[in-house]
Scaffold this motif. Sequence first.
Motif, short mmCIF file in Angstrom:
data_model
loop_
_atom_site.label_atom_id
_atom_site.label_comp_id
_atom_site.label_asym_id
_atom_site.label_seq_id
_atom_site.Cartn_x
_atom_site.Cartn_y
_atom_site.Cartn_z
N ARG A 1 0.81 -1.21 0.00
CA ARG A 1 0.00 0.00 0.00
C ARG A 1 0.85 1.27 0.00
NH1 ARG A 1 -3.85 -0.59 4.97
NH2 ARG A 1 -4.40 1.52 4.32
N GLY A 2 2.14 1.10 0.01
CA GLY A 2 2.98 2.29 -0.03
C GLY A 2 3.12 2.99 1.31
N PRO B 1 -6.09 -4.04 -16.89
CA PRO B 1 -5.91 -2.70 -16.34
C PRO B 1 -4.72 -2.61 -15.39
CG PRO B 1 -7.62 -3.86 -15.14
CD PRO B 1 -7.21 -4.77 -16.26
N MET B 2 -4.29 -1.38 -15.14
CA MET B 2 -3.24 -1.19 -14.13
C MET B 2 -3.80 -1.56 -12.76
SD MET B 2 -1.38 2.41 -15.16
CE MET B 2 0.15 2.21 -14.24
N VAL B 3 -2.89 -1.93 -11.88
CA VAL B 3 -3.32 -2.26 -10.52
C VAL B 3 -2.62 -1.31 -9.55
CG1 VAL B 3 -3.37 -4.02 -8.72
CG2 VAL B 3 -3.68 -4.68 -11.12
N ALA B 4 -3.39 -0.74 -8.64
CA ALA B 4 -2.81 0.12 -7.61
C ALA B 4 -3.43 -0.24 -6.26
CB ALA B 4 -3.08 1.59 -7.92
N TYR B 5 -2.71 0.07 -5.20
CA TYR B 5 -3.21 -0.15 -3.85
C TYR B 5 -3.47 1.20 -3.20
CZ TYR B 5 -2.22 -5.15 -3.88
OH TYR B 5 -2.24 -6.49 -4.15
N ASP C 1 1.02 -0.77 -8.45
CA ASP C 1 1.57 -2.09 -8.19
C ASP C 1 1.91 -2.86 -9.46
OD1 ASP C 1 2.17 -4.06 -6.04
OD2 ASP C 1 0.79 -5.29 -7.22
N ALA C 2 1.14 -2.67 -10.52
CA ALA C 2 1.42 -3.40 -11.76
C ALA C 2 0.98 -2.57 -12.96
CB ALA C 2 0.67 -4.73 -11.77
#
Length: 513
Positions: free
Chosen positions: A322-323, A505-509, A500-501
């Motif tokens: 999650r950063g 689609p792009m993946v983010a947390y 994240d990826a």
Amino acid sequence: MVERVNDLDTPERRDRLEALAPERLAELDTEDDTDDDPLGTLPNVDEYDQIRMRLAPNPNGPWHLGNARMPAVIGTYKERYDGWMLCRFDDTDPETKRPELAAYDSILDSIAYLGFEPDEVIRASDRLETYYEHARELIDRGGAYTCSCSAEAFSDLKNNGEPCPHRDKDAALVADEFEAMVNGEFSAGEMVLRARTDITHKNPALRDWVAFRMIDRPHPREAAAEFRCWPMLDFQSGVDDHLTGITHIIRGIDLQDSAKRQQFLYDYFDWEYPEVLHWGHVQIDDYDVSMSTSTIKALIDDGELEGWDDPRAPTIESCKKRGILGEAIVNALVELGTSTSDVDLAMSSVYAQNRELIDDETDRAFFVRDGVERQIVGGPDAGNPPVHPDHEERGTRTIPVEGGVLLESEDLPANGDRVWLKGYGCVRHTRDALEFTGDSIDVVRNEGVPVVHWVPARDNVSLELKTMDGTVTGHAEPGVQSYDPGAELQFERVGFIRIDASSTPMVAYFSHP
RNA sequence: GCUCGGUUGGUGUAGCCCGGCCAAUCAUGCGGGCCUUUCGAGCCUGCGACACGGGUUCAAAUCCCGUACCGAGCACCA
């Protein structure tokens, strides 16, 4: 006389004191030098050349946020006192709290993520011969006896303060039987080695505790797989703390009686017991999942969680995804201090720490959840919001409006009303389009026109945002495509996120608001 | 049942050992205001706590006793 002093206010008292005893005033002034962290001072630090502390994890799974308290606090003390820190894996239970091979490394990784590095790493399972030697010595000194009572039978005797028949066994027989234990000649439950403490001690928890027991199941580490006679925590940890020169122990209140048990050992060996602090349990708010290695493990096995890095799990790996920086976690945990009462860690505190650390460096971007599409009529071809509102020198983004825009449905103004598209300008909702009005920013300041984020309807990036409440899908502005995994952004009016990826689609947390 | 520990605002914490600079610190949270093209940052400001009852003392968050509540240990777990 006292009343007259009491009637004086503080500056008057200072003046009087300065006249009477200037050296005492100087003392008062120096008493409150404070450190930059909120932890209290360790006891009796002046009596030791070097402050030496240890982390003593059981490698039975990846770490959760509660586990991070140990390195956070001990690592902080290490830095403050320029001390020494050991990481000792207390992996002496191949049965009930069976170690997990992958956990040794994952725990060291977590410690590193939190920003600390142990000066030395050891494993109790490498040190069985050392424990055996000390057990022999203890037997020689009359401090232990072999006992074949069942756990229940001994417990009954102990609770009545009565010794069991084995307590007065001949020393030579004890020595022989212990060697038989070491040689694996007993099975689990058949024989233990007990420390001889005080069978009538008023605290039943201290009476003749078990020092070694037999375990049939081989240890998962190959190097330790042949051993069957294993020390209990109080023996192993007591011996290791002394041998590694630990000066200060910090541990949980569940181990409050450990020091008292081990004191008997230290008395037999004529050792000096380290300083010891106990702290209460940590609970954490904001999570539905309880902070327990076994609970998290069970939820993952059942498929309720996607893994140890699932954002709904209160683990270090999840925070990393999650950063949330290790430093933010450490700061929040250090703020909890070391009180013996149970504490709640507020995630808002972790978030506040993290925000402070990353806000200035984090680029801004737009992300629209469940977008409503509208055409833009009139106005420029693109919006140009700043990369960071506090840093003009970092430039602006370019977001085209050709082909229409997406707004969050809640942000779409009623027909006839205006809204300010951030970085673009003011538009009015007319029937099925947004008409550029050319109004100046004053309409936001003086007329209460809301400011909202938006993305192009066509030229955008599909993105899945994983949050503690599940996955949210939506669209980000085109520039988001150029960020690599690991990058942190602030989706304006949504919150901080970590890419994240770069998949489609792009993946983010989601990090936090 | 026996033993040990704890209780300061919504949350966390400082102060407690060595009573008086405590009409109680700092952080977070929440509320207002300023600023602002974020629900972020910054600035200003407000809210809100010594578990209860006795005692000692000129003076108690601080020392003593009791009560309530919370927690931990009494494992061949760590």
